[in-house]
Design a protein around this motif. Structure first.
Motif, short mmCIF file in Angstrom:
data_model
loop_
_atom_site.label_atom_id
_atom_site.label_comp_id
_atom_site.label_asym_id
_atom_site.label_seq_id
_atom_site.Cartn_x
_atom_site.Cartn_y
_atom_site.Cartn_z
N MET A 725 80.63 33.42 2.25
CA MET A 725 81.79 33.53 1.42
C MET A 725 81.84 34.89 0.85
SD MET A 725 84.16 31.35 1.72
CE MET A 725 85.52 32.26 1.53
N ALA A 729 84.45 37.88 1.56
CA ALA A 729 85.21 38.49 0.09
C ALA A 729 85.14 39.82 0.25
CB ALA A 729 84.72 38.04 -1.01
N ALA A 732 86.97 41.56 3.28
CA ALA A 732 88.45 41.24 3.05
C ALA A 732 88.80 42.35 2.16
CB ALA A 732 88.53 39.98 2.54
N TRP B 316 90.64 39.62 -11.08
CA TRP B 316 90.96 40.11 -9.47
C TRP B 316 92.53 40.01 -9.11
CZ3 TRP B 316 87.81 43.12 -7.52
CH2 TRP B 316 86.33 42.83 -7.99
N TYR B 320 94.27 43.06 -7.19
CA TYR B 320 94.84 42.97 -5.85
C TYR B 320 96.51 43.09 -5.58
CZ TYR B 320 90.35 41.86 -3.77
OH TYR B 320 89.10 41.85 -3.43
N GLU B 335 95.00 37.77 1.21
CA GLU B 335 93.83 37.05 1.92
C GLU B 335 92.44 37.86 1.06
OE1 GLU B 335 93.83 36.85 6.03
OE2 GLU B 335 91.93 37.69 6.15
N ALA B 336 92.34 38.91 0.54
CA ALA B 336 91.39 39.48 0.06
C ALA B 336 91.23 38.75 -1.29
CB ALA B 336 91.35 41.04 -0.26
N ALA B 339 89.78 35.28 -0.63
CA ALA B 339 88.50 35.38 -0.15
C ALA B 339 87.70 35.55 -1.44
CB ALA B 339 88.28 36.59 0.68
N LYS B 340 87.99 36.52 -2.26
CA LYS B 340 87.23 36.81 -3.33
C LYS B 340 86.98 35.46 -4.48
CE LYS B 340 85.32 39.94 -6.06
NZ LYS B 340 84.36 40.64 -5.39
N MET B 342 87.63 32.51 -3.63
CA MET B 342 86.49 31.52 -3.04
C MET B 342 85.14 31.87 -3.08
SD MET B 342 88.31 30.62 0.68
CE MET B 342 89.52 29.15 0.86
N SER B 343 84.87 33.17 -3.05
CA SER B 343 83.39 33.46 -3.14
C SER B 343 82.94 33.33 -4.63
CB SER B 343 83.38 35.09 -2.91
OG SER B 343 82.03 35.48 -3.12
N LYS B 346 83.09 29.38 -5.33
CA LYS B 346 81.88 28.60 -4.74
C LYS B 346 80.60 29.03 -5.53
CE LYS B 346 80.68 26.94 -0.35
NZ LYS B 346 81.22 26.53 0.71
#
Lengths: 1021, 354
Positions: A725, A729, A732, B316, B320, B335-336, B339-340, B342-343, B346
């Motif tokens: 993940m 990131a 992305a 963030w 963005y 999307e970035a 993704a950020k 989620m990272s 998580k």
């Protein structure tokens, strides 16, 4: 444990390969002796065994025999075809001349060739009838002889058992096969080392060796490479499409051997090699004159593989009896050739004589005689065969012709059609077409239509297409020359614009006119002597280059074709070019393809020979491959090289053309595959840039579309997925950065940033994410998708346009003054409800009336209705139109259409010219009176008619595209009448509206007039 | 007609929510001269209403007679000719347009079109106003270059032309432009004000409002008056008479964004990221501005987020959003961000719960 074994085994190999050569050779010497007596007994049993055993087992047999073969037999072809006798003979060669295995091979190879070509063939031909069985038999027997020298049956059984047990433990059939293979091979190596040992003892030991590691590793891969290769774990099997790193990459020293020591041998590489990359191995083989092909055929001599992956190649190899060869074996082969660098030819003869002495021992006299015959032919054949690359220097007695006086491309331009490399069928077609042309088109009138119409003659001109440098022009010239036609070439250097209609101007020299004359002036051609008149053919070269300067060129050419009295040959590179679309219909299309590298290689060899340049055949083929079939380019390279050197070797070509390869288009998908591929991390930076620059627009999009699908190998073990993940990131983020850079590039033309863009759009994400691709949606194919952005972008734009339409209608209604964004974000939900809810809940007529009224209020059109519905649809949410009866829908449409005649606003506003897809460039200005005010407006318009007409006329003249003018004008001429009619309707239909007539009617109309005038003035820029 | 349009105040006198601002504007116009104006404030606060009322105040009824046209402008940029199609709404006295519609070519619009219009003096010299008004919407969406070209125009043609600029955020308007204007801040109406307006409309429409109903709608509207009135009417369409606990159905796109947020919170995996991308595309295709998506998404995420992470995630999101403005492909940035998120999330989950 296993590491010990590996060490031990490596030593064995090393010794076998290098230092302990004498020992090895004695081993070799010993083997055949042992094997000979044993063969009769062993062969049947093994054959039986073969039948019993699975294919895996067979592989293992070959593996067992492989070491032996590569060392002491000649080229696989020999063995492949071979009879046991013959093999033995070879082996005996080795006995005496083991230091020079290569020449021996060469000789055999030569013999092979002779067998193919020569008169001896018939006798030979018979023997190969039964090669497969004999081969199998022999393979088995050699395995037996080698692996089990001096062993009894018990031992064999035991070995079988040994091999089986670990495989059970590991539960993998492949593991088992490999275990045996390795074991066998190990045994071979062991032999090489420990000659003096008792065979029995040695064998036992080997068996153990083979057994234990395979148990331990669970991979069934005994001996040295116990843990090597496909890494630990079962994953390697799962994706065997991926190629792993060589386990000992770069650890082994690549041997040096005699040049051309592999000449005439054909290899196929399969699976992962021990220390070499695929490409390195290919290079190595080619460097020494061997050939590498992609798939196994009968001509293949060896399958180069360090492990039996069990793929298509190895299966096929087993089927065809192609021997397996390990990387070490290959090294040995090369290494051994080194001392034999000296006079090859001499050794050959030596060896042959030795062979002759040897052969009587075990082969029939007949055979020997045949061999003798071969021997002689071999000797003879050497010089013609020199283009096979056996670079024996002395027999290259070639006349060194004067160099440099002429460009080679001109000098060796084919003189007769048969000289043309490749595309012979096209040449033939062209020839036929030209020959029958006159009959077809000039005399058809006289001879009637009874003539057979060959389809190739049906067209009056011919269009040759194909990439540059493959001989299109040459073909045209040569063929016409052969038919005695005089070729008149017109190419891009001539002006080929549309001819002047007055032909006399052409006399002044305009080429296009002279062409016209040429093709039309039949009388010129019909000289007194009909038979001897020089017939002409017009060669229009580079027709796809007819552009800017040649106005109307193609059209004129077509006209010329229609009236032409001589054949016309057009030549182009890209048949699908837009410019040639019309031309194609008038031409017979002949598409030239690139000649194969073999075809080209042959031709290049001939030329090199004529020029006194020594060249290896595979060097020439490599050259052919590097230039992608462009003979002209190849010749130019060759000529250039001939200036500095007289021998051209594979390495020279490689080195020289490494940087200057002809550019080839690679598809963005290929580029992305490579970047994201398993080995994507090992690409050099410039390679990556090249890949991502191959299409700087599409590659980033495809990468963006697919990067999520990759499981990065750099992550390693990652149970929770946190790392992945995190990588996602970062990728992305980098892609998002690239977008910003891209804006700088495109908007502000900062093209110097394009490297940065490709770095962050493609290279960084690929470097982070490269690995295995996995699918994210069920049923998806595991290939890179095309970037979805373009499609979505255009849909978005379309929808924005639609929304803008609706927006402007709402603005036009003057009921609301809002921007597009708030229309979408805030209004749309309610609008949708107002439009659809009544249709769902209320009785039909009432609902329809209500909705139409609402639409009229905001002057929404039917399309706007659809737009609103369309924009409210979300995947996974119910369709807003659900629950509306079709009958209601149609009633709505009908009601709306009925009312449409009374809508002044829209009638004026939305005139759509039929056939125009896009909305009008400029809509006729909508007079935005609220519906109720239309009546007074009427009068106003009537009074200020003059103004308005003028201004709108002016506008039209100013700004309308020519195509639009006509319908527009119609509209205007009808304007007065149209409006009046509408007004009638309105007053009838919406009579009640008239009461809303504002008091200041004159004012209103006046202001409208002014507005029109004002804006008209403004518009006139 | 929708209530939101039906009950829009047409004159400055009738403006209720920002009556103070309206009065000031009236005084401003009463004198002959009028500076350039910059209206800023969140959407749905009444900027446009004020502007229209102001123009009417200036020019009288003549400003009501507007016409709408889509005009194509051919502009010679030196190296090439470009064509720009712009919709504009014009009356004899004013022209209203949205220059940011021209996308990255907006600077040409400003340089050529606006200059062109600003140059021409209005026709009726005998009228009391010797200037005309140019209303530019969404000035904050103009590119930096366009804004720079704008300031020259503002100075040079101030004799014949007044600019009224409208935008949501004055921080996205360059300082140079801001300083040339009289800045008018239009606040979002307070919930009480919204309730008043709703009750006023209810009275006019003869509706029975249950107690607390208007307040609930006001709360739901997030102090956006336009949205509040629209919600109000939606409720009416949905069900009348109102029940005491009736809630307006959420806006379609907002609902969709909340679903995305729920998806993201539930699972953080490449697969989910891919699914989210599809949903973003769905929103974008339906013409939802990406900034609104991001804003709403952040709001939804913050609702459910552990307070430790809120700060970082906001950072963030802002990051963005800024990049999104600089770039052109919004989906990449959305999307970035996901993704950020989620990272980060998580990692947080794994470190907290193992």
């Amino acid at each position: 444990m296993s590491s010990d074994i590996r060490k031990w085994f490596m030593k064995a190999q090393d010794k076998n390969g290098g230092a302990a050569k004498p020992a090895g050779t004695t081993a070799l010497a010993k083997k055949p002796v042992l094997s000979i007596p044993e063969k009769p007994s062993a062969a049947p049993s093994m054959a039986a065994c073969d039948q019993d055993c699975s294919a895996r087992r067979k592989t293992s047999k070959y593996f067992a025999s492989k070491t032996e073969k590569e060392e002491d037999t000649s080229a696989g072809k020999g063995t492949g075809r071979g009879l046991p006798k013959r093999k033995l003979q070879k082996v005996s060669d080795e006995l005496e001349d083991d230091m020079k295995p290569l020449p021996a091979k060469e000789v055999h190879k030569e013999e092979e060739d002779d067998d193919d070509d020569d008169f001896v063939a018939p006798s030979k031909r018979k023997t190969p009838v039964k090669p497969p069985p004999s081969k199998k038999l022999k393979g088995a027997s050699t395995a037996e002889a080698h692996g089990k020298t001096g062993l009894d049956d018990d031992n064999e059984d035991k070995m079988d058992e040994d091999a089986k047990t670990p495989s059970k433990a590991s539960g993998s059939g492949r593991g088992r096969g490999r275990g045996r293979g390795r074991g066998g091979r190990g045994a071979g190596a062991a032999h090489g080392k420990t000659i003096g040992l008792d065979d029995d003892g040695e064998e036992d030991k080997m068996d153990e060796d083979a057994k234990t590691p395979s148990k331990a590793a669970g991979r069934g891969r005994g001996g040295a490479s116990g843990g090597r290769g496909r890494g630990g774990g079962g994953r390697g099997f799962m994706n065997f499409g991926e190629r792993k790193d060589p386990p000992h990459k770069g650890e082994k020293e690549v041997p040096e051997g005699a040049p051309d020591c592999l000449t005439g041998l054909t290899f196929v590489i399969s699976g992962t090699l021990d220390s070499l990359e695929r490409e390195e191995a290919t290079d190595l083989i080619k460097r020494y004159g061997g050939r590498v092909t992609g798939s196994i055929s009968k001509k293949t001599n060896y399958l180069l593989a360090d492990e039996d992956v069990g793929g298509v190649k190895s299966n096929k190899a087993k089927e065809l009896g192609v021997p397996f060869l390990t990387e070490d074996g290959l090294f040995d082969m090369i290494r051994k050739s080194k001392p034999a660098k000296a006079t090859v030819a001499k050794h050959q003869s030596d060896k042959n004589s030795e062979k002759q002495q040897k052969s009587p021992m075990k082969s029939s006299p007949v055979k020997v005689e045949r061999r003798d015959g071969n021997q002689i032919t071999t000797g003879k054949n050497i010089s013609p065969k020199s283009n096979k690359g056996s670079a024996s220097i002395d027999n290259q007695k070639v006349n060194i012709v004067d160099r440099g006086s002429l460009q080679w491309t001109e000098k060796y331009r084919p003189k007769v059609p048969n000289d043309i490399v490749g595309n012979q069928s096209m040449v033939k077609q062209l020839h036929d077409w030209l020959r029958s042309w006159e009959d077809q088109f000039l005399h058809s009138g006289q001879k009637g239509k009874g003539k057979k119409q060959a389809d190739s003659g049906a067209k009056k001109a011919v269009l040759l297409s194909g990439p540059p440098g493959i001989g299109k022009t040459t073909t045209a010239k040569v063929v016409s020359q052969m038919l005695g036609l005089q070729a008149i070439e017109v190419n891009a250097s001539d002006s080929r614009g549309k001819a002047d209609s007055k032909i006399e101007k052409g006399v002044g020299g305009s080429t296009s006119n002279s062409i016209k004359e040429l093709i039309s002036n039949a009388t010129l051609n019909y000289s007194n002597n009909r038979l001897k008149r020089p017939k002409a053919v017009l060669v229009m070269d580079e027709v796809d280059g007819m552009s800017a300067g040649d106005r109307g060129g193609v059209a004129d050419l077509i006209a010329s074709i229609k009236m032409s009295k001589i054949p016309i040959i057009c030549i182009c590179n890209d048949r699908y070019s837009q410019k040639l679309k019309s031309l194609v219909n008038y031409c017979l299309l002949l598409n030239f393809r690139k000649p194969t590298k073999q075809q080209m290689g042959k031709r290049l060899m001939e030329i090199a020979k004529k020029e006194g340049l020594q060249a290896q055949e595979n060097a020439m083929e490599e050259l052919a491959e590097r230039v992608h079939g462009d003979i002209r380019m190849a010749l130019n390279h060759l000529q250039y090289m001939s200036l500095s050197q007289s021998v051209v070797k594979y390495d020279d070509i490689r080195q020289r053309l490494n940087s200057s390869t002809k550019d080839e288009d690679i598809s963005p998908f290929t580029a992305v595959d490579k970047l994201f591929g398993f080995n994507g991390g090992r690409l050099r930076m410039d390679e990556r840039i090249d890949l991502s620059m191959s299409d700087p627009d599409l590659v980033p999009l495809i990468i963006q579309e697919n990067y999520i699908n990759y499981r990065p190998i750099t992550v390693g073990k990652d149970d929770s997925g946190v790392k992945r993940m995190n990588f996602l990131a970062r990728a992305a983020e980098s892609i998002a950065d690239a977008d910003i850079v891209n804006v700088q590039i495109r908007r502000y033309r900062q093209w110097q940033l394009s490297q940065a863009a490709c770095l962050s759009s493609s290279i960084v994400p690929a470097a982070l994410m490269h690995g295995n691709r996995e699918i994210l949606e069920a049923g998806e194919r595991n290939f890179n998708r095309f970037g979805g952005w373009l499609g979505k972008y255009s849909t978005t734009n379309k929808n924005i346009r639609l929304l803008e339409d609706a927006h402007s209608h709402i603005l036009a209604s003057q009921q609301a003054n809002l921007d597009r964004e708030s229309l979408r974000l805030d209004y749309l939900t309610l609008l949708l409800r107002q439009l659809t809810d009544p249709l769902k809940t209320m009785p039909k007529d009432e609902a329809v009336q209500k909705v139409v009224e609402f639409m009229d209020t905001y002057s929404l059109s039917q399309e706007d209705f659809d737009t609103i519905v369309e924009l409210s649809k979300f995947k996974g949410h119910p369709n807003p139109m659900d629950g509306i009866q079709p009958a209601v829908k149609s009633a709505l449409t009908k009601a709306y259409k009925q009312g449409s005649s009374s809508r002044v606003v829209r009638a004026a506003d939305l005139v759509n010219i039929p056939g125009m897809k896009k909305p009008l460039k400029k809509r006729v200005a909508a007079i935005l009176e609220p519906v109720g005010e239309s009546l007074p407006e009427e009068n106003g318009v009537a009074s200020s008619e003059g103004d308005e007409e003028d201004s709108s006329d002016a506008e039209n003249n100013d700004e309308l595209v020519p195509g639009d003018t006509k319908p527009k004008l119609d509209l205007q001429s009808d304007k007065k009448k149209g409006i009046q009619v509408q007004l009638d309707l309105k007053s009838n239909g919406n009579g009640l509206n008239s009461k809303k007539m504002p008091a200041g009617r004159s004012k209103a109309s006046g202001s409208a007039g002014k507005a029109a005038g004002g804006s008209g003035g403004k518009r006139k820029r | 007609m929708l209530w939101v349009d039906k009950y829009r105040p047409k004159t400055l006198d009738k403006v209720t929510v920002h009556d103070q601002v309206a009065q000031n504007l009236k005084k401003l116009v009463a004198e002959q001269d009028c500076p350039h104006l910059l209206f800023y404030g969140p959407s749905g606060s009444g900027k446009k209403t004020l502007v229209m009322a102001l123009i009417k105040q200036m020019f009288g009824a003549g400003a009501d007679k507007v016409k709408m046209e889509n005009k194509t402008w051919k502009i010679d940029t030196g190296s090439r000719n470009i064509e720009i199609e712009l919709a504009m709404l014009s009356s004899a006295h004013h022209v209203e347009m949205n220059p940011s519609d021209a996308g990255f070519q907006d600077r040409y619009v400003v340089q050529e079109v606006i200059k062109e219009m600003a140059k021409n003096r209005p026709i009726d010299a005998k009228g009391k106003r010797a200037f005309k008004v140019l209303v530019l919407n969404e000035v904050d969406k103009l590119s930096r270059e366009a804004q720079h070209s704008l300031r020259r125009t503002m100075e040079k043609y101030s004799a014949s032309c007044r600019l009224i600029l409208c935008c949501n955020s004055s921080s996205k308007v360059t300082e140079a432009v801001r300083s040339r204007c009289l800045n008018v801040r239009v606040n979002a109406p307070s919930e009480d004000q919204i309730v008043q307006v709703l009750e006023f409309i209810g009275k006019k429409e003869n509706l029975q409002l249950p107690f607390g109903f208007a307040a609930r709608i006001a709360a739901q509207s997030n102090r956006n008056l336009r949205r509040a009135i629209l919600f109000f009417e939606t409720c009416k369409v949905q069900q009348y008479p109102f029940t005491s606990n009736q809630v307006a159905p959420p806006l379609d796109w907002e609902q969709y964004v909340s679903e995305i947020a729920a998806d993201i919170m539930k699972e953080q995996s490449p697969k989910r990221l891919f699914a989210v991308r599809q949903k973003f595309y769905e929103l974008l295709v339906n013409c939802i501005p990406p900034e609104s998506i991001l804003k709403k998404l952040l709001a939804e995420l913050l609702k459910k987020l552990d307070s430790d992470l809120k700060h970082e995630i906001c950072h963030w999101a802002a990051h963005y959003e800024h990049k999104m403005r600089l770039g052109s492909k919004a989906i990449f940035h959305l999307e970035a961000f996901v993704a950020k998120f989620m990272s980060i999330y998580k990692e947080f989950l794994v470190s907290t719960f193992g």
